[in-house]
Design a protein around this motif. Structure first.
Motif, mmCIF file in Angstrom:
data_model
loop_
_atom_site.group_PDB
_atom_site.id
_atom_site.type_symbol
_atom_site.label_atom_id
_atom_site.label_comp_id
_atom_site.label_asym_id
_atom_site.label_seq_id
_atom_site.Cartn_x
_atom_site.Cartn_y
_atom_site.Cartn_z
ATOM 1 N N TRP A 73 25.479 -62.668 20.556
ATOM 2 C CA TRP A 73 24.359 -61.181 21.052
ATOM 3 C C TRP A 73 24.696 -60.172 19.192
ATOM 4 O O TRP A 73 23.366 -60.226 19.013
ATOM 5 C CB TRP A 73 25.536 -59.607 21.091
ATOM 6 C CG TRP A 73 25.002 -59.839 23.361
ATOM 7 C CD1 TRP A 73 23.314 -60.524 23.896
ATOM 8 C CD2 TRP A 73 25.434 -59.624 24.303
ATOM 9 N NE1 TRP A 73 23.399 -60.448 25.116
ATOM 10 C CE2 TRP A 73 24.506 -59.891 25.645
ATOM 11 C CE3 TRP A 73 26.438 -58.913 24.873
ATOM 12 C CZ2 TRP A 73 25.323 -59.978 27.226
ATOM 13 C CZ3 TRP A 73 26.819 -59.006 25.801
ATOM 14 C CH2 TRP A 73 26.483 -59.074 26.790
ATOM 15 N N SER A 81 24.241 -54.376 19.430
ATOM 16 C CA SER A 81 24.886 -54.606 20.925
ATOM 17 C C SER A 81 26.196 -54.300 21.482
ATOM 18 O O SER A 81 27.081 -53.762 22.128
ATOM 19 C CB SER A 81 24.398 -56.129 21.533
ATOM 20 O OG SER A 81 25.018 -57.572 20.595
ATOM 21 N N LEU A 149 23.769 -54.108 29.252
ATOM 22 C CA LEU A 149 24.238 -55.301 28.792
ATOM 23 C C LEU A 149 26.206 -55.843 28.508
ATOM 24 O O LEU A 149 26.974 -55.910 28.677
ATOM 25 C CB LEU A 149 23.244 -56.725 28.947
ATOM 26 C CG LEU A 149 21.974 -55.974 29.520
ATOM 27 C CD1 LEU A 149 20.877 -57.151 28.947
ATOM 28 C CD2 LEU A 149 22.892 -56.155 30.917
ATOM 29 N N SER A 150 26.814 -55.678 27.162
ATOM 30 C CA SER A 150 27.213 -55.573 26.130
ATOM 31 C C SER A 150 28.838 -55.216 26.930
ATOM 32 O O SER A 150 29.709 -55.842 26.841
ATOM 33 C CB SER A 150 26.920 -55.211 25.270
ATOM 34 O OG SER A 150 28.548 -55.124 24.441
#
Length: 169
Positions: A73, A81, A149-150
């Motif tokens: 990422w 991220s 999301l991370s």
């Protein structure tokens, strides 16, 4: 440290409004994390796990995915991220009560819990610094999604990694 340094270098290369404030945050964060790996190795030595054994062990696929996903990422999307990883790893510091419970239940000496003790003292301030940094960043929906999301990926893979350690023990 290498992961944080990778995020810092990528943030410095950014040509967008997030680059400078993320870099400024990470410059301080790198200094805050210095020596934590050595402290953890010392904790393990206090319970009879030789440093050489820890360093010789091949990381599990879960650990590789946890850390490797962050590199992906950072380098292939956006270093913002990485803030999701930091939020999860430092956003929920251990409490003194938890540490005392762990000492009692495991029978290990307090010297084996120095990493947790340090994080109980330092992480509330680190969490607050991250929160204020996030509040000040000009984030758009894609940045917020990357951070989320991370954090979700970090939670899932950290839990899986811990389950593997417990199963191995």
């Amino acid at each position: 440290m290498p992961l944080t340094e990778a995020a810092l270098e990528e943030a410095r290369r950014l040509d967008d409004p997030l680059g400078p404030p993320i870099a400024a945050y990470l410059e301080k964060h790198v200094d805050e994390e210095l020596g934590h790996d050595e402290t953890l190795l010392g904790d393990l030595e206090a319970i009879g796990v030789p440093r050489s054994d820890v360093l010789a062990q091949v990381p599990s696929p879960s650990v590789a995915a946890l850390v490797g996903g962050q590199y992906y990422w950072i380098h292939h999307h956006h270093p913002v991220s990485f803030l999701g990883y930091v939020a999860l790893m430092e956003g929920y510091p251990p409490t003194p009560e938890l540490i005392e419970t762990l000492i009692q239940r495991t029978g290990y000496p307090e010297e084996a819990f120095q990493t947790l003790i340090e994080h109980a003292e330092l992480d509330p301030e680190h969490r607050d610094h991250l929160d204020s940094t996030l509040d000040d960043l000009p984030l758009d929906e894609s940045h917020e999604l990357a951070i989320g999301l991370s954090a979700i990926g970090t939670a899932a893979l950290a839990a899986k990694s811990l389950q593997e350690v417990v199963a191995e023990a």
